[in-house]
Design a protein around this motif. Structure first.
Motif, PDB file in Angstrom:
ATOM      1  N   TRP A   5      -5.388  -6.757  -0.897  1.00  0.00           N
ATOM      2  CA  TRP A   5      -6.264  -5.723  -0.375  1.00  0.00           C
ATOM      3  C   TRP A   5      -5.999  -4.403  -1.040  1.00  0.00           C
ATOM      4  O   TRP A   5      -6.833  -3.541  -1.115  1.00  0.00           O
ATOM      5  CB  TRP A   5      -6.092  -5.597   1.126  1.00  0.00           C
ATOM      6  CG  TRP A   5      -4.699  -5.414   1.551  1.00  0.00           C
ATOM      7  CD1 TRP A   5      -3.817  -6.372   1.918  1.00  0.00           C
ATOM      8  CD2 TRP A   5      -3.991  -4.194   1.616  1.00  0.00           C
ATOM      9  NE1 TRP A   5      -2.635  -5.814   2.217  1.00  0.00           N
ATOM     10  CE2 TRP A   5      -2.707  -4.485   2.047  1.00  0.00           C
ATOM     11  CE3 TRP A   5      -4.339  -2.859   1.350  1.00  0.00           C
ATOM     12  CZ2 TRP A   5      -1.760  -3.527   2.229  1.00  0.00           C
ATOM     13  CZ3 TRP A   5      -3.382  -1.905   1.530  1.00  0.00           C
ATOM     14  CH2 TRP A   5      -2.102  -2.236   1.968  1.00  0.00           C
ATOM     15  N   VAL A   8      -6.771  -2.708  -5.350  1.00  0.00           N
ATOM     16  CA  VAL A   8      -7.384  -1.784  -6.218  1.00  0.00           C
ATOM     17  C   VAL A   8      -6.771  -2.120  -7.537  1.00  0.00           C
ATOM     18  O   VAL A   8      -5.594  -2.053  -7.704  1.00  0.00           O
ATOM     19  CB  VAL A   8      -7.030  -0.380  -5.826  1.00  0.00           C
ATOM     20  CG1 VAL A   8      -7.837   0.547  -6.660  1.00  0.00           C
ATOM     21  CG2 VAL A   8      -7.255  -0.215  -4.366  1.00  0.00           C
ATOM     22  N   ARG A  97     -15.635  -4.004  -9.495  1.00  0.00           N
ATOM     23  CA  ARG A  97     -15.620  -4.462  -8.096  1.00  0.00           C
ATOM     24  C   ARG A  97     -15.668  -5.983  -8.044  1.00  0.00           C
ATOM     25  O   ARG A  97     -16.306  -6.630  -8.863  1.00  0.00           O
ATOM     26  CB  ARG A  97     -16.831  -3.909  -7.346  1.00  0.00           C
ATOM     27  CG  ARG A  97     -16.921  -2.412  -7.332  1.00  0.00           C
ATOM     28  CD  ARG A  97     -18.273  -1.966  -6.804  1.00  0.00           C
ATOM     29  NE  ARG A  97     -18.500  -2.398  -5.433  1.00  0.00           N
ATOM     30  CZ  ARG A  97     -19.698  -2.540  -4.881  1.00  0.00           C
ATOM     31  NH1 ARG A  97     -20.783  -2.333  -5.599  1.00  0.00           N
ATOM     32  NH2 ARG A  97     -19.813  -2.936  -3.634  1.00  0.00           N
ATOM     33  N   GLY A 100     -15.271  -7.287  -2.382  1.00  0.00           N
ATOM     34  CA  GLY A 100     -14.882  -6.238  -1.452  1.00  0.00           C
ATOM     35  C   GLY A 100     -13.734  -5.368  -1.898  1.00  0.00           C
ATOM     36  O   GLY A 100     -13.226  -4.554  -1.128  1.00  0.00           O
ATOM     37  N   HIS A 101     -13.332  -5.519  -3.125  1.00  0.00           N
ATOM     38  CA  HIS A 101     -12.242  -4.702  -3.646  1.00  0.00           C
ATOM     39  C   HIS A 101     -12.685  -4.092  -4.961  1.00  0.00           C
ATOM     40  O   HIS A 101     -13.425  -4.705  -5.725  1.00  0.00           O
ATOM     41  CB  HIS A 101     -10.994  -5.549  -3.856  1.00  0.00           C
ATOM     42  CG  HIS A 101     -10.566  -6.268  -2.621  1.00  0.00           C
ATOM     43  ND1 HIS A 101      -9.864  -5.667  -1.603  1.00  0.00           N
ATOM     44  CD2 HIS A 101     -10.790  -7.544  -2.220  1.00  0.00           C
ATOM     45  CE1 HIS A 101      -9.659  -6.533  -0.632  1.00  0.00           C
ATOM     46  NE2 HIS A 101     -10.217  -7.681  -0.976  1.00  0.00           N
ATOM     47  N   GLY A 102     -12.213  -2.913  -5.218  1.00  0.00           N
ATOM     48  CA  GLY A 102     -12.660  -2.290  -6.449  1.00  0.00           C
ATOM     49  C   GLY A 102     -11.893  -1.034  -6.786  1.00  0.00           C
ATOM     50  O   GLY A 102     -11.031  -0.574  -6.033  1.00  0.00           O
ATOM     51  N   ASP A 103     -12.232  -0.490  -7.922  1.00  0.00           N
ATOM     52  CA  ASP A 103     -11.594   0.728  -8.379  1.00  0.00           C
ATOM     53  C   ASP A 103     -12.497   1.358  -9.433  1.00  0.00           C
ATOM     54  O   ASP A 103     -13.421   0.717  -9.934  1.00  0.00           O
ATOM     55  CB  ASP A 103     -10.213   0.430  -8.978  1.00  0.00           C
ATOM     56  CG  ASP A 103      -9.339   1.672  -9.036  1.00  0.00           C
ATOM     57  OD1 ASP A 103      -9.766   2.725  -8.538  1.00  0.00           O
ATOM     58  OD2 ASP A 103      -8.237   1.583  -9.576  1.00  0.00           O
TER      59      ASP A 103
ATOM     60  N   ARG B  80      -3.014   6.498  -6.673  1.00  0.00           N
ATOM     61  CA  ARG B  80      -1.734   5.824  -6.946  1.00  0.00           C
ATOM     62  C   ARG B  80      -0.705   6.778  -7.541  1.00  0.00           C
ATOM     63  O   ARG B  80       0.440   6.391  -7.758  1.00  0.00           O
ATOM     64  CB  ARG B  80      -1.968   4.631  -7.877  1.00  0.00           C
ATOM     65  CG  ARG B  80      -2.514   3.414  -7.151  1.00  0.00           C
ATOM     66  CD  ARG B  80      -2.702   2.246  -8.104  1.00  0.00           C
ATOM     67  NE  ARG B  80      -3.751   2.508  -9.067  1.00  0.00           N
ATOM     68  CZ  ARG B  80      -5.051   2.287  -8.847  1.00  0.00           C
ATOM     69  NH1 ARG B  80      -5.427   1.813  -7.689  1.00  0.00           N
ATOM     70  NH2 ARG B  80      -5.952   2.546  -9.766  1.00  0.00           N
ATOM     71  N   VAL B 175     -15.889   4.034  -3.869  1.00  0.00           N
ATOM     72  CA  VAL B 175     -16.231   2.896  -4.721  1.00  0.00           C
ATOM     73  C   VAL B 175     -17.125   1.952  -3.919  1.00  0.00           C
ATOM     74  O   VAL B 175     -16.711   1.415  -2.892  1.00  0.00           O
ATOM     75  CB  VAL B 175     -14.963   2.148  -5.195  1.00  0.00           C
ATOM     76  CG1 VAL B 175     -15.344   0.908  -6.004  1.00  0.00           C
ATOM     77  CG2 VAL B 175     -14.084   3.063  -6.035  1.00  0.00           C
ATOM     78  N   HIS B 199      -7.343  -5.657   7.421  1.00  0.00           N
ATOM     79  CA  HIS B 199      -5.960  -5.410   7.002  1.00  0.00           C
ATOM     80  C   HIS B 199      -4.993  -5.479   8.177  1.00  0.00           C
ATOM     81  O   HIS B 199      -3.809  -5.712   7.998  1.00  0.00           O
ATOM     82  CB  HIS B 199      -5.851  -4.042   6.346  1.00  0.00           C
ATOM     83  CG  HIS B 199      -6.517  -3.972   5.011  1.00  0.00           C
ATOM     84  ND1 HIS B 199      -6.415  -2.891   4.176  1.00  0.00           N
ATOM     85  CD2 HIS B 199      -7.298  -4.875   4.377  1.00  0.00           C
ATOM     86  CE1 HIS B 199      -7.107  -3.127   3.073  1.00  0.00           C
ATOM     87  NE2 HIS B 199      -7.647  -4.318   3.173  1.00  0.00           N
ATOM     88  N   LEU B 212      -3.838 -10.301   1.307  1.00  0.00           N
ATOM     89  CA  LEU B 212      -4.446  -9.668   2.473  1.00  0.00           C
ATOM     90  C   LEU B 212      -3.891 -10.270   3.751  1.00  0.00           C
ATOM     91  O   LEU B 212      -3.447  -9.557   4.654  1.00  0.00           O
ATOM     92  CB  LEU B 212      -5.968  -9.846   2.433  1.00  0.00           C
ATOM     93  CG  LEU B 212      -6.704  -9.510   3.735  1.00  0.00           C
ATOM     94  CD1 LEU B 212      -6.690  -8.010   3.986  1.00  0.00           C
ATOM     95  CD2 LEU B 212      -8.128 -10.026   3.712  1.00  0.00           C
ATOM     96  N   GLU B 245     -14.584   0.681  -1.243  1.00  0.00           N
ATOM     97  CA  GLU B 245     -13.586  -0.297  -1.682  1.00  0.00           C
ATOM     98  C   GLU B 245     -12.432   0.388  -2.410  1.00  0.00           C
ATOM     99  O   GLU B 245     -11.514  -0.275  -2.890  1.00  0.00           O
ATOM    100  CB  GLU B 245     -14.265  -1.317  -2.596  1.00  0.00           C
ATOM    101  CG  GLU B 245     -15.361  -2.099  -1.880  1.00  0.00           C
ATOM    102  CD  GLU B 245     -16.259  -2.857  -2.850  1.00  0.00           C
ATOM    103  OE1 GLU B 245     -15.945  -2.893  -4.047  1.00  0.00           O
ATOM    104  OE2 GLU B 245     -17.283  -3.390  -2.399  1.00  0.00           O
TER     105      GLU B 245
END
Lengths: 150, 253
Positions: A5, A8, A97, A100-103, B80, B175, B199, B212, B245
């Motif tokens: 999760w 990223v 992406r 449901g996850h991305g950066d 980060r 995002v 989460h 996760l 996201e």
């Protein structure tokens, strides 16, 4: 530590200079033509190191940061490459992406297509501000002692 | 030697290079409206099955937000980096807001928290906010209160889960399907504070060995307090707060 999760993705930017050499040799005299072309390659992966294979990629060019300039898909190794428009210097924003996850990563491309990417560090404005603060520190210290003498 | 007028001049010069920091109601000549939303996603609105097989439906998810700020950063803030956000322009909301992320049911839109009608134009590509304990209302004393019903294999339980840990989230750019935070002169843009409740409870639709689910608490510990005692929740490790996201840097007390 769990990662997916957080996921990223770690996006490694590799600016690759691809030399495309076109050479023509003539019987009488010689003529060599060459083109230097820049490609930007990203590698998107989860923090676990697992590549984001098949992830959606959207590239935004400096002249219009709200409309996608280019879209694509990462390969099995999480790689995606594109050729910036060298007439548009500035920051290319690349969003990746998946599930449901991305950066998003911001890649500066200078005039002539020279990539100068670095994450972290200080910008010119930050350096200027820090310099002013340092100078002001000296001035303030000087004023303090002058005031005490008076 | 510096005389007093010179010192004053230095102060003025120094102030001029500092970032523009305004609340809502700035006096910039070109401004637009920036709206702030809170989104618990479909997990909260429509319910979901936890990693340990509990089908969870929420009646209310009260979350209390404060010190909400939006920034124009260049270079873009990198969550980060673990550093603070250094924006050349920053706007802030001064109030404390308790919102119900489960409000209006399954098909509801994200909850609007507030707006800044005089935001200087530009791209707000970073946001920060705090989770604080509510001082009034249905969630008083807590940062997060979740109420609802869970069911597993014919066993139905009503639950109220209250968390009092205060946290600060520092996030980069949203995002998602579209880019957010671009305020044009006279226009309206928005930013979103997104909360990923999978989460906390895990998600049955994700492999159990996925990170996760490995990091999530699940639902079982919350309904069997006699077995587990007080559930130890580390909100910083759960990373509830996101921007769509996108990742946030989270610090909790």
């Amino acid at each position: 530590m769990w990662i997916r999760w957080k996921l990223v993705p770690v996006i490694i930017i590799t600016a690759v200079l691809c030399l495309v050499l076109t050479m023509q040799v003539h019987a009488h005299g010689a003529k060599i033509e060459y083109v230097v072309d820049m490609m930007v390659e990203i590698v998107a992966m989860y923090e676990s190191g697992e590549p984001m294979s098949g992830a959606q990629v959207v590239v935004y060019a400096p002249d219009d940061i709200s409309t996608p300039w280019l879209t694509g898909i990462c390969d099995d190794e999480g790689r995606y490459s594109f050729k910036p428009d060298t007439s548009m210097a500035g920051t290319y924003d690349v969003q990746v992406r998946q599930a449901g996850h991305g950066d998003i990563v911001h890649i500066p491309v200078g005039d002539g297509g020279t990539a100068s990417g670095s994450s972290g560090g200080y910008g010119v404005g930050q350096i200027a501000l820090m310099s002013v603060c340092v100078v002001w520190g000296f001035i303030g210290t000087g004023l303090y002692f002058l005031r005490r003498k008076a | 030697m510096f005389r007093k007028p010179t010192a004053s001049l230095c102060i003025i010069v120094l102030a001029s290079v500092c970032i523009i920091v305004i609340g809502c109601g700035g006096d910039e000549s070109t401004t637009g409206t920036l709206q702030f939303y809170a989104n618990g996603e479909d997990f909260v609105r429509q319910g979901f099955v936890s990693k340990d097989g509990w089908s969870i439906n929420f009646d209310h998810v009260y979350i209390t937000l404060a010190d909400i700020k939006a920034y124009q950063t260049d270079p873009p803030y990198e969550p980060r980096s673990d550093g603070s956000i250094d924006g050349k322009v920053r706007i802030s909301l001064d109030n404390i807001y308790t919102v119900d992320l489960a409000e209006d049911g399954a098909n509801a839109s994200p909850i609007i928290v507030d707006e800044c009608a005089d935001a200087p134009v530009g791209h707000y590509n970073a946001i920060s906010w705090k989770l604080v304990r509510a001082v009034s209302g249905p969630a008083v004393g807590y940062t997060l209160v979740m109420t609802g019903t869970a069911e597993k294999e014919g066993r139905v339980v009503d639950f109220t889960i209250s968390i009092d840990e205060e946290c600060e989230n520092s996030c980069g750019e949203y995002v998602g399907d579209e880019r957010k935070g671009m305020v044009a002169d006279g226009g309206t843009a928005d930013l979103e504070m997104t909360f990923h409740f999978d989460h906390i409870f895990g998600d049955a639709e994700t492999p159990l060995d996925d990170n996760l689910n490995l990091g999530a608490i699940g639902f079982e510990p919350f309904i069997d307090m006699s077995k587990y005692g007080e559930v130890d929740i580390n909100m910083a490790e759960l990373h509830l707060g996101h921007v769509g996201e996108g990742h946030c840097h989270c610090l909790c007390e």
